[in-house]
Design a protein around this motif. Structure first.
Motif, PDB file in Angstrom:
ATOM      1  N   ASP A 248       0.819  -1.212   0.000  1.00 31.78           N
ATOM      2  CA  ASP A 248       0.000   0.000   0.000  1.00 31.78           C
ATOM      3  C   ASP A 248       0.858   1.270   0.000  1.00 31.78           C
ATOM      4  O   ASP A 248       0.566   2.239  -0.705  1.00 31.78           O
ATOM      5  CB  ASP A 248      -0.924   0.000   1.219  1.00 31.78           C
ATOM      6  CG  ASP A 248      -2.008  -1.070   1.113  1.00 31.78           C
ATOM      7  OD1 ASP A 248      -2.206  -1.578  -0.011  1.00 31.78           O
ATOM      8  OD2 ASP A 248      -2.634  -1.373   2.145  1.00 31.78           O
ATOM      9  N   GLU A 249       1.946   1.250   0.795  1.00 27.82           N
ATOM     10  CA  GLU A 249       2.756   2.470   0.922  1.00 27.82           C
ATOM     11  C   GLU A 249       3.500   2.799  -0.367  1.00 27.82           C
ATOM     12  O   GLU A 249       3.613   3.963  -0.768  1.00 27.82           O
ATOM     13  CB  GLU A 249       3.732   2.355   2.096  1.00 27.82           C
ATOM     14  CG  GLU A 249       4.753   1.253   1.964  1.00 27.82           C
ATOM     15  CD  GLU A 249       5.715   1.179   3.148  1.00 27.82           C
ATOM     16  OE1 GLU A 249       6.851   0.704   2.936  1.00 27.82           O
ATOM     17  OE2 GLU A 249       5.347   1.597   4.263  1.00 27.82           O
ATOM     18  N   GLU A 252       0.895   3.908  -3.159  1.00 29.16           N
ATOM     19  CA  GLU A 252       0.369   5.263  -2.974  1.00 29.16           C
ATOM     20  C   GLU A 252       1.348   6.322  -3.471  1.00 29.16           C
ATOM     21  O   GLU A 252       0.956   7.244  -4.187  1.00 29.16           O
ATOM     22  CB  GLU A 252       0.034   5.506  -1.500  1.00 29.16           C
ATOM     23  CG  GLU A 252      -0.714   6.819  -1.283  1.00 29.16           C
ATOM     24  CD  GLU A 252      -1.152   7.027   0.154  1.00 29.16           C
ATOM     25  OE1 GLU A 252      -1.932   7.963   0.411  1.00 29.16           O
ATOM     26  OE2 GLU A 252      -0.712   6.255   1.053  1.00 29.16           O
ATOM     27  N   LEU A 272       0.133  12.205   1.389  1.00 34.83           N
ATOM     28  CA  LEU A 272      -0.169  10.794   1.663  1.00 34.83           C
ATOM     29  C   LEU A 272      -1.281  10.659   2.698  1.00 34.83           C
ATOM     30  O   LEU A 272      -1.496  11.541   3.530  1.00 34.83           O
ATOM     31  CB  LEU A 272       1.090  10.089   2.163  1.00 34.83           C
ATOM     32  CG  LEU A 272       2.225   9.913   1.140  1.00 34.83           C
ATOM     33  CD1 LEU A 272       3.479   9.397   1.832  1.00 34.83           C
ATOM     34  CD2 LEU A 272       1.796   8.980   0.029  1.00 34.83           C
ATOM     35  N   ARG A 284      11.060   5.458   0.034  1.00 32.41           N
ATOM     36  CA  ARG A 284      10.116   4.624  -0.727  1.00 32.41           C
ATOM     37  C   ARG A 284      10.460   4.644  -2.224  1.00 32.41           C
ATOM     38  O   ARG A 284      10.374   3.617  -2.909  1.00 32.41           O
ATOM     39  CB  ARG A 284       8.689   5.108  -0.509  1.00 32.41           C
ATOM     40  CG  ARG A 284       8.209   4.881   0.924  1.00 32.41           C
ATOM     41  CD  ARG A 284       6.763   5.281   1.110  1.00 32.41           C
ATOM     42  NE  ARG A 284       6.377   5.188   2.526  1.00 32.41           N
ATOM     43  CZ  ARG A 284       5.144   5.406   2.985  1.00 32.41           C
ATOM     44  NH1 ARG A 284       4.185   5.748   2.152  1.00 32.41           N
ATOM     45  NH2 ARG A 284       4.897   5.294   4.281  1.00 32.41           N
TER      46      ARG A 284
END
Length: 304
Positions: A248-249, A252, A272, A284
């Protein structure tokens, strides 16, 4: 009106008593085009200088020379004042001029008139560039010896001056803005000195603004290039494994980057669902870059 003529006009307004008229005319005569006991010829492209020469000559020598003007082929005007015979002899006696050599005689100039004498030299053979373009003041002296004496005089008042020969003329020139400011003040043009100082401040501010703008532009370019590389990595991952298969991170931040090429890392972090720091966003994207590199090398694209 040129900056040189602004200086000349201000000088003219400051030559307002007997001693100053005497000293100023001495500078104009000594550095004039032709100087002999039979013939004195003062020439200038400036009508201001020519008119002052005539006015000072009338006040000091009690004779008023005529001014002749003719237009050169290049369109500029040349103003000429000439005296001959007994009038020229009277000038030689008045200023105790040497017969065969031009020499600055400091004994006939009061100490407080030295600046006015130098102002006369400027009116005879001086010019100064527009300070918005270049810092440059010069005197085109009629003889080498006079150029050397003028250079020494300027050094004595703390001005950095140099001499050179240009197209057969002996030039005394000043380059530094501070030395030009000191010279203009010394010869009686303080308002022009302030104008030069204001221009220097303006140019300094403009240059700083340009440096900041260039720096900002470089930073923007760097951000865009980084964003394009991130988008390239993300699209590769999407084609190979699909963004839906990311955590998910990572999914996104990947989607935010695809939708906002101009968004900074800090802005992405603030947007975010669970805001994180700029360094967290950068971490990320490094993960995504590593995945994309493994895909390019044919390795395992799965998150580790």
């Amino acid at each position: 009106m040129s900056f040189s003529n602004d200086v000349r006009s201000e000088i003219c307004s400051s030559v307002n008593d007997k001693d100053k008229r005497f000293a100023c005319l001495y500078g104009m005569i000594l550095f004039s085009r032709t100087l002999s006991a039979e013939h004195i010829c003062f020439q200038s492209e400036s009508s201001i200088s020519a008119e002052l020469f005539r006015s000072l000559f009338r006040a000091v020598i009690k004779v008023e020379p005529s001014i002749e003007q003719h237009t050169r082929k290049n369109g500029t005007s040349l103003h000429t004042c000439e005296v001959r015979g007994s009038t020229a002899e009277a000038v030689y006696q008045k200023y105790r001029l040497a017969e065969n050599k031009r020499v600055i005689n400091s004994e006939i100039i009061a100490t407080n008139s030295l600046g006015v004498f130098t102002a006369g030299v400027f009116l005879a053979c001086g010019s100064v560039n527009d300070p918005s373009k270049e810092y440059h003041l010069e005197f085109a002296c009629p003889e080498e010896g006079l150029a050397q004496q003028l250079e020494t005089l300027l050094h004595d008042i703390g001005v950095t001056a140099r001499t050179m020969v240009r197209r057969g003329q002996n030039i005394v020139y000043i380059k530094g803005s501070e030395s030009i400011e000191d010279t203009l003040t010394f010869i009686g043009a303080p308002q022009c000195t302030l104008e030069l100082m204001n221009m220097k401040i303006y140019k300094d501010i403009r240059n700083k603004a340009n440096r900041i703008a260039n720096c900002d532009a470089a930073n923007i370019d760097k951000v865009v290039k980084a964003a394009m590389k991130q988008i390239e990595d993300i699209k590769l991952i999407d084609r190979a494994v699909g963004l839906d298969n990311l955590s998910d991170e990572l999914r996104e931040v990947a989607q935010l980057r695809l939708d906002n090429i101009d968004m900074s890392l800090q802005e992405i972090g603030e947007t975010l669902s669970e805001p994180i720091s700029r360094s967290g966003v950068n971490h990320r994207f490094k993960k995504l870059a590593k995945m994309a590199e493994e895909l390019r090398m044919g390795g395992d694209p799965h998150e580790k």
